[in-house]
Structure formats: structure tokens, C-alpha cells
Design an enzyme around this catalytic site. Sequence first.
Site, PDB file in Angstrom:
ATOM      1  N   SER A 474       0.858  -1.184   0.000  1.00 32.32           N
ATOM      2  CA  SER A 474       0.000   0.000   0.000  1.00 32.32           C
ATOM      3  C   SER A 474       0.889   1.227   0.000  1.00 32.32           C
ATOM      4  CB  SER A 474      -0.903   0.002   1.236  1.00 32.32           C
ATOM      5  OG  SER A 474      -1.754  -1.114   1.213  1.00 32.32           O
ATOM      6  N   GLY A 618      -6.311   7.147  -6.633  1.00 36.17           N
ATOM      7  CA  GLY A 618      -5.988   7.216  -5.204  1.00 36.17           C
ATOM      8  C   GLY A 618      -6.126   8.604  -4.616  1.00 36.17           C
ATOM      9  N   GLU A 621      -2.302  10.003  -0.395  1.00 36.44           N
ATOM     10  CA  GLU A 621      -1.218  10.956  -0.155  1.00 36.44           C
ATOM     11  C   GLU A 621      -1.543  12.400  -0.545  1.00 36.44           C
ATOM     12  OE1 GLU A 621       0.909   7.967  -2.265  1.00 36.44           O
ATOM     13  OE2 GLU A 621       2.710   8.357  -1.091  1.00 36.44           O
TER      14      GLU A 621
END
Lengths: 655, 153, 322
Positions: A474, A618, A621
Site C-alpha cells: 500500500s 488514489g 497521499e
Amino acid sequence: MKRIEGPEKVTGRAHYACDVRLPGQLYARVLRSPLPHARITRIDAARAERLAGVHAVLSSANAPDISWYEESRLFDRTLRFIGDELAAVAGESEEIAEDALRLIEVDYEALPCAVGLEDGVRGKPQLQRRGDIDNGLREAEVVVDAVYTTQTALHNALEPHGCTAHWEDDSLVLHESTQGIFAVRDEVAEKLGMPKERVRVITQHMGGGFGAKQIAWKHSVIAALLAKRAGRPVQLMLEREAENLAVGNRNATRQRVRLGAKRDGTLCAIDVHILVQSGAYLVGGEDSDVIGAYQTLYRCPHLRAEQVGVRTNTGPAVAFRAPGHAEAIFALESAMDELSRALAMDPIELRLRNYATEDQTKGKPYTSVDSLRRCYGQVKAAFDWPERRMGQGSKKRGIGFAAHDWAGGGGWPPAEARVEVADGAARVVTATQDIGTGTGTALCQIAADELGLPAERVSIVLGDTREGLYSPTSAGSATLATLGPAVRMAAAKAKKSGRGKGSRVKNPKDKSIRTCGAQCVEVEVDTETGEVRVLRVAAAHDCGRVINPVLVESQVIGGITQGLGYALSEERMVDACGLVLNASLEEYKVQTAADGPQLVNATQSMPDWEANATGAKGIGEPPLIPTAAAVANAIFDAIGVRVRDLPCKRERLIG
Amino acid sequence: MSVPLESVTLRVNGAERAVRVEPRRTLLDALRLDLGLTGAKKACDMGNCGACTVLLDGRAVYACLLLAIDCAGREIATVEGLHDDPLQRAFIEADAFQCGFCTPGQIMSLKALFSRTPAPSDEEIVRAVSGNLCRCGAYRNIVRAARIAAGRR
Amino acid sequence: MRAFAYSRPASLDEALALLGASARPLAGGTDLLTLMKADLLAPERLVAIAPLLPSGIARDAEGVTIGAATTLADIERDPTLAQRFTALGQAAGVAATPQLRNMATLGGNLLQRPRCWYFRNRLAQCWLKGGTACHAREGENRQHALFGGSGCVAVHPSDLAPALLAFGASARVRGAHGERIVPLEEFFSLPTGERRSETRLRDGELVLQVSMPSYPEETRSLYLKEMDRRAFAFALASVAAVVRVSARQRIGHVRLVLGGVAPIPWRAHGAERVLLGEEADERLIEAAADAAAEGAVPLKGNAFKLPLLKALARRALRSLLL
């Protein structure tokens, strides 16, 4: 849909690596170097071995000779930072293990050390060029030329690194706090000279990693060796101090940035020279591509970007939530703000003028060409840019803007998943790990969608290498976009035949996938005390199709919160002798509930069907990346002080 | 120095539990290791994070800075003693956690607040959890969860 | 933590008989246990004194007496203190966290050791721990002292101590040879070559209680604290101010005590002199704030504390006087 693991987490039933209790379990502690650079001239653990309750002691005197970190060993005779591992003990309690460490006698020969970024040993430069930088700078009508520095930040996940190791005959089982169960399995197997199949790694829940747990660290092999030697299970959890000394940090940087632009704001040159502090070892999980963001975020024909790693006698760096990008975007987006001031241009207008529609490192268009533009619009509307309120008395208010891109988030092969359907319910079988992002929940939703089942009827198996279905670490905000399409394919097959296996197909060849976003910040700076209060943050990020808005919002507010700590208060302090002065949660100041500003998540679903079959990308971050620059830009707007050195502590604003 | 084990009776979640521990064993280690109650977490072991928060005679405390032997005869409450508590439901509803490691501590801090102040203000909520770090940064939703549990939406 | 024996004596006398250099008293434990965990202290015995010490807040015509075992939370929530000794209640309320305030006692708060990151690091054998040099003086010192840094430049971490000093509090102290009353101004004392500690408490002595004299009703007070974040931190600088304005608008009584800027709570005598007997206005307050910073010797990293403490002094005085 709510997080599927919610009931376990609110009852204390969620078991983490540190919660494993096996019959006869021992507890281990590691002895660490008290010197920044030294050679061990003598080590004697005899007294520790004799202590009642001690079952195994390991050091360079008796441990197998296992190579580690380039030229080093598991227990090396040369120690390269304060915190370097030099011995370990397993005993009947943590207290006994600690007693035993104090009985190990070590003599050292001190060696010269280099601690600061400017003092270390420089490596080979990494250089990227585009066009002709000298031409670009000659063409420029306005040049911003400034040096920015970013601090070493510490991950400080609340669950320390650690594991519980036990042997079943010749096979090793590791309950590990990791972001990559396969990464740990493969690395541990290699270090121990075992076939991978005889190492099983389990991670059901993990208490935060933020990048620092994306590789296998020494403690896993140490625990395995201690368990072997003692013939009993061994739990080895790092103490907070060790956590902050030895298992990774966000590298400090020094970035000299030159931006050249035409009067109308068109960028014609980007020239950067960057020093990056790697610490004592290259651990293999740095991924600190600081020059990356400079090459892609804005359209610019002439570019020179150079990055030089610097080795110092301090703890090694490792990926920390958007490694490289968070550091680079602070400098680049501060410089863009300086440029917008020099040009007397709205900062968002300046960015639109230099909008990149293609990946300039690959010469390929982006799959979602307009998404960053849309993020600008969304965040501008949510924040009511450039709306600001007046401060009172010594309190001045200001607003700041910053954008970012991120090369991760698009996912990639390989990854596998299986779906089984029976009696109107389905089970998704994977071997990924849920690091707190809600991966398991989102994967259940993808399967449920495809199967036409209510999501509550879908369960998931994850966090165990024994399942044999490969999942990547991950990292890179890539888990959902990597595994999601595999789950969807498996579900489509299972819909027909009751059981199906899916695998991640390749990404499009002729396009480049990115994620991106933008944030606006309003601050209030007290010009007398130097206190910076962040009043509100609005954020819009492109994460493709939003599968679960609740989870996306949590990632956004969490990333911003960490970003605010990076912007304002988080900084590892090391003195001239290599002593880390704040390897604790007292002195290393992360944000508290009392620091929280108003957070507005303006992220909208923007399906990216060219990227993959789920349209999702995603979001782990990215929300941290632009926050620090937006804060620094807002401080400048408020009081006219340009903070080019993170964090924006009050001594940089007053005195 | 070798010190004999001491017999200590802890009253945890309403039940008497006998343990034999060294004087230096903290309440946190006694709960986690001797009693198998792993809800309270060891994250800093120095009173700097709040992951080990439990209630002692109804007040929120850091179990890592208490000696088990000093807690004999006192009423200890841990997250394992909650059953379908409105705070637990609200944490799920508001997505007030990510990794979940700090969650039992956050909930116990709020439990102490709610036992004194059933309908706390936002300011009281923030104050109550100001000694509980959440590195995932779920604070906004933790406050939201407490608001829900207080009957405000 | 190293092993130790544990005693739970039945009386204070029994406890005092046990105490000594290698037997330390344990009450709230929030400082003692962290020192032991960091291996800065390794007593052979801990003596549980919390049940034996006076606890609670009592008010009479003479003033207020607070038992040493009273928790910070009790001080924070006490209505009498909030009303008549406002700065003390405020100081207790911004100290540490709810959990620590529930555990930590008044006595321990006064006796807690500095948070200096060299002092707290077992690898640094600093002057305060018996070494020869203060590492912070030339090292990393953004949190360190502006005043009184002769041997050691650590700052005193207590929030309550400046407030108590501002109220002219005294400690009742008991040792094996009897009791004595020590004004906190004498109780706190810069560490010396012979005594590497921040107080004059002797080994084997216990603080029993702390008393503050009563003040006329019109006395007002305030505690202000600045931190690196908005909670869960020690003071970068703090100010406790107690003032009374007389009938003719003159400042009849003033005490200004600074926290987080000296190895002990630091009374700003100069500022008090500027204020006493004068009529308050902006200029007087400005002059007092400047006087509060007089004599400061900034180090490499802490010069920002000068404008910071002046701002705090100014704000406290403005709020109380204008």
C-alpha cells in the site's frame, strides 16, 4: 457506506500486531547505538544472557551474518547513527528485556560524524533536462530566484513498528504492522535464506504507517531469529524513541529554485538544484523524487532539475506520504506565489496560464486533461477565493493558494483478487492490507456494484499472504486503482459462475495517469506573538470516481491535518553531535484536536474511465502535498513575511 | 535488583481481577499483558499521546503513567466495558477514525466528559480530547461524532 | 523502568522515615515515572504518599490552603479559585491535558523537573544532571531561558508556579525533623553547583500544602500562556499577573511573574516597580512590558521569546487595568 471494520475499531476488538498474545510469548527489546558514528571494539552480552527470565540474546557476536543496507549487516560492527541496532534481547517481559539490555557491555571507538544536510557526503547527481535552460532564462522577463528548505519530519504513526514472530516447525509466521505483507514476506525470507512459501505475514489492522511501514525493517528478522533461538513466540514492538530514531523520516531538503517567466505569466524556465538528506543508509524505500513535481506540474519548455542525495550520520529516510512531492511542492508553489506577486497576477490565474495537459516527462497526454482545472474551480468556489476577513489589532489575516500533482494514484499491475458468491452473499478474497484508508470497504463496494448486491452482503478477506493472491504494498496512493479493477473483473466472472478470479490489466499505453488537486488556506497571524492560526482550509482533489465519499473525505481532512503539522510545528531537531532532541511525542509536535481549522472538502467525483475499469484513482497521499505551501503563501499575504524555511515557526515571524 | 511479585486486585469494568505483578508494572501493561484487555494501546508509554486512556474512578487518565499496584481497589473502566454505547455508534457514523489505533482512547476521554456533561459544547468536546493525539488527523470527525452522541447533528 | 520496591506506609511519619536519596515519594507519578522510564532516576523504592498527603481546597479568613495531593483538575474546577484566584484556576486549566490534570498533584507540579531536551535525554550528561556543561547553552535552545541561566538554561515547566508566586503563596514542608513554612519565592531557587535542582526542598522532605493569603475583593488576576500548539504543550512563555487598583485609580498592588523563561518562575520586579503607585494607561503598560524584558540574555535560538513575553505582559496588564 460506513467503514466495515468500524465495529471492531470502536470496541477495542480490532487486533493490531501489538495485540497478538500467543502461549509462551516473549517480549524483545533492541539495544541501539549511543553514538552517531562508531566502531564496536568489544561487545559482551554474558551478563545479559545469565539474567533470569532472558531467553535469547543476539548481537554481532553471535547473530548470523546477514547483509543489510548496501554494505552493512543486520548487526554491524560499525554504527552509523544514534539508534543503529547493535543487539537484541527476548525475555519474559519487556521490563526484563530492558534490564538485560543494560547488562550488555559495549566498548566503542568513536569515528568522525556529519550530521547536517550541508555537511554530509554528497552522492551522484540525478539530472533531468528539457529544452535549453540557458535560453529559457535568457527569454525570461521576470525571474524568481530563491532558496527554500524543508525539515526532517517524523511519521509518528501511533502504532510503532513491530511484529510478533513465531515458528511452526520450519515455517515462520509474522504478525506485522506493515503496509506491505508481501514486501515483508519476500525480504524476510531472503534475509533468512528461506523459501518465500515458508514465511507467512499477517496484518489485519495496522495503526498507521504513512510510508514508513512500506518496507521490511530489521526488527522483523531480529524477532524471527530471537523466536527461533528461544523456541517461543517473540513480540518486538519499537518504543517511541526508537520509532523516531531508526525507522524512517521524511528527508530534509535544500532547494534552490529559479523560475523564469514572460510578463504575461508564461513560464519559460524552471531551474532547480536540490539537496536531499538520505541519512545513514539507503533503505530502498525512499522514493524521494523531489525533482519530479518540477517536471510535470506546469507546462514549461526549458527545464533543468538536479537532485543530489546527502549521506549523514542520522536515521535513514523513507517514504512519507507523498515523498519528494510534499517537499518539492512547498518550494515550487511558494516560488509560484512569489512569481504571481512579482507579476501582480492572481495566483490561480498564473497557474491556469501554465496549465499542463500532457505529461512532459513522457510526451503523453493525461487521461483526465481537465481535472486540475476543475479542482481550481471547485476549491475557488468552496473557499470563496479571494474572500478574506479583516483581522483585528495585532492579528492579521491572509489567504494562500497552492496546487499539486502526484504521479501515483493510478495503480498498475500486478494484483489479483477472487470473488465467491453463494446464497445472495459474496466474499472478496485478496491479500492486500487495509492501512486505515478503508481499502476493504471500497473493495466490497466495487464487488457489490458489479454483482448487484447490497454492499452489506459482501465481506472481504485481506491481510494474509497465505491467501496466495498477490497484492502490492500500500504505497503511492495506488491500492484502490490497482486492486479495484481486479476485484471488479473477479466479480464479473463470479456473477456468471459463482466464483471468479480477476487480475489487474495494464494501464493505457498512449496516455499518462496522474492525480492532482489544489487547496486554499486562510490564516491569522499574531504579529506580536508570532502565533499562526489556520482558520480554514478548502481542498479539491482529483481522485477519479469517488467510490465512497465518506472515506475520501477522511483522507482529505487527515492529509490536510498532517500537512498543517508539516507546515507549522513538526521538525526533527538534531544537535551537532547527532543527538535527536525530540524523539518523543512531547517534543515532536503533531497537531491536536485544539489546533483544527474549519476544513472544507470540495472534492468531486470525476470518473477517469481511461485510467482503469473502476474510474477511481488514489487519494491517500495527495491532500498533504499542497498544504504547507498554501499556509506559507497565506502568511505572506497576511504579514508580508516570506517563510522559505519549513516549518513556519514563530521565530521565523517575530524576533 | 530483584523484587518479588505482588498480588494486586484490580477492579476492571465492574469485575475483580487478581494479578501478580512487579511494582514497576504499569496499569497499561497489566491491562494489556496480564488481563488481555488490549483496547488501551501503548503508543508512547510516556503520557504524550492518549492512546492508553482509561477511566480511573470515573476520570480519564493515562494508564501508562500509573502503577498497577497503585490502582488496587479503584474502579477502572476500559473500552471493553462499553456495549453499544452512543459514542461508539457515533464514531462509526461520523467516520471518526482511520487506522483506529487512538480510537479506544478518544472514546474513553469522551466517555469521561459525557458522564459529567451529557450535552457538551464543541469547546468542551475539543478540550476533552485535546490530550488524545490522532496521527491520521480525524479530529474533525471525532468532534462530529461527539456532537452526534450529544444529540446534535 | 528499572525494578523498585513499593511501600504503602500507614502514616506520614512512617513515610518520612522511609524516604531518602534512594527512596522517592510517589503521588501523581506523572513526572516521576517519566524520569524513571527515561532512566534519569532509578530509585530503589517508591513510597506511596498520595493517600497520606492533605488534599482539597480550604478557604478561611486568612486565605486559601490547597493540599499537596490536590489534582490540577480539582484546582481548575474549583469555583472559589476561579473567582478569587483566577490566574491559578486558569493556569491549572491550560496545563497539560485533561488526563494529566486528573492525575498530577499540586505538590508534584511544583517539584517537576525541567523538560529541557538535553536534560531529558539519557545520552546527554548535562550540568543539571551532575555533568560539567550545559549542552543547551551552545546547542539547540529555542525553548530555553532568557533569565537566570548561570549553570543551566532550562526553563521551569510549571504553569501553576508562576500563578502561585504571583499570589504570594507559601509551601508548608515537612521532613523527618519537623515542619517549616517556605515562601515559594524562596522555595524556588536557581540551581547551584552544590544543589542541581530548582527548589530548596531537601531530600526526604515533602510538600504538604500551599497557602495563599486573602486579597481584597477588587484584586484581579490573569494567566496567559503561549505554546507551540494550542494544547498539550509546555509554555514557550507565560505571564501571571495579580493587580489591585486603589480608590484613586492608582495601582495599589501588583505582582507579575513569568513562566517558561527562566530555570525557576521569574518575578518581573522591574515591571512591578514601573506600575506600582501609578495610574494605568497604554504608555505605562508599554513601559512595564519593556521593564519585564530587562536583564534578558537571549541565546542563539530563543530571541523570539523577548517580543513574546512583552506581548503577554502587555496583554495581561491591558486586560486587567484598562
